[in-house]
Design a protein around this motif. Structure first.
Motif, PDB file in Angstrom:
ATOM      1  N   ASN A 197       0.821  -1.214   0.000  1.00  0.00           N
ATOM      2  CA  ASN A 197       0.000   0.000   0.000  1.00  0.00           C
ATOM      3  C   ASN A 197       0.852   1.260   0.000  1.00  0.00           C
ATOM      4  O   ASN A 197       0.486   2.261  -0.620  1.00  0.00           O
ATOM      5  CB  ASN A 197      -0.960   0.011   1.184  1.00  0.00           C
ATOM      6  N   LEU A 207       1.935   1.779  -3.483  1.00  0.00           N
ATOM      7  CA  LEU A 207       0.798   2.220  -4.297  1.00  0.00           C
ATOM      8  C   LEU A 207       0.520   3.712  -4.065  1.00  0.00           C
ATOM      9  O   LEU A 207       0.323   4.476  -5.016  1.00  0.00           O
ATOM     10  CB  LEU A 207      -0.431   1.384  -3.976  1.00  0.00           C
ATOM     11  N   ASP A 251       2.378  -7.485  -5.960  1.00  0.00           N
ATOM     12  CA  ASP A 251       1.007  -7.934  -6.227  1.00  0.00           C
ATOM     13  C   ASP A 251       0.775  -7.913  -7.737  1.00  0.00           C
ATOM     14  O   ASP A 251       0.289  -6.907  -8.280  1.00  0.00           O
ATOM     15  CB  ASP A 251       0.022  -7.005  -5.501  1.00  0.00           C
ATOM     16  N   ASN A 285      -2.518  -6.447  -9.438  1.00  0.00           N
ATOM     17  CA  ASN A 285      -3.066  -5.205  -8.914  1.00  0.00           C
ATOM     18  C   ASN A 285      -3.612  -4.370 -10.077  1.00  0.00           C
ATOM     19  O   ASN A 285      -2.858  -3.772 -10.845  1.00  0.00           O
ATOM     20  CB  ASN A 285      -2.003  -4.428  -8.138  1.00  0.00           C
ATOM     21  N   ASN A 300      -5.289  -1.575 -10.088  1.00  0.00           N
ATOM     22  CA  ASN A 300      -5.057  -0.143  -9.968  1.00  0.00           C
ATOM     23  C   ASN A 300      -3.709   0.225 -10.598  1.00  0.00           C
ATOM     24  O   ASN A 300      -3.615   1.186 -11.364  1.00  0.00           O
ATOM     25  CB  ASN A 300      -5.107   0.276  -8.496  1.00  0.00           C
TER      26      ASN A 300
END
Length: 147
Positions: free
Chosen positions: A64, A67, A104, A107, A109
């Motif tokens: 996270n 990201l 990931d 992912n 996104n």
């Protein structure tokens, strides 16, 4: 207390202390992430970048944080701008989203964001490649087809 019991307690205590160090780092990483999110919400993107980087230094596997860092770099990029600073922010965003994908691989996104950045930069062939990757994961989603 017997010698064996004291040795056992010492080993247990040492194990807890060393494993606790990782726990403390993860807590500090989350704290930096929260501070970065607050800066991001205040539209202070350079400060957000700084806090997200601190979070990653404390926990390099914190997906996270990667990201959010990529998203902050993307906010610093102005689509269509040809200045070196803006292109550098786009490059950093793509590289950071790719780090998210190392942690990931599915992912969405990150995949969609990379496609969008390349599209905004006028690098349409690269954008198509990323839209295709998204279609592999979401074959029933028509959005990447329009990209």
């Amino acid at each position: 207390m017997t010698r064996l019991l004291r040795v056992g307690l010492s080993v247990t205590l040492a194990t807890l202390l060393f494993s606790g160090c990782g726990f403390v780092s993860k807590l500090k990483a989350r704290d930096r992430l929260n501070k970065g999110v607050a800066a991001y919400k205040d539209e202070d993107y350079p400060e957000a970048v700084k806090k997200f980087k601190e979070s990653i230094e404390l926990d390099p596997q914190f997906a996270n944080a990667w990201l959010y860092l990529a998203t902050a770099y993307r906010q610093l990029y102005v689509p269509g701008s040809q200045t070196e600073e803006h292109r550098e922010n786009a490059r950093k965003a793509v590289e950071t989203y790719q780090k998210v994908l190392e942690l990931d691989p599915r992912n969405l996104n990150a995949i969609a964001s990379i496609a969008g950045i390349y599209n905004d930069m006028g690098e349409h062939e690269k954008a198509k490649d990323w839209y295709r990757k998204r279609l592999e994961i979401e074959p029933n989603n028509p959005e990447p087809l329009y990209g």
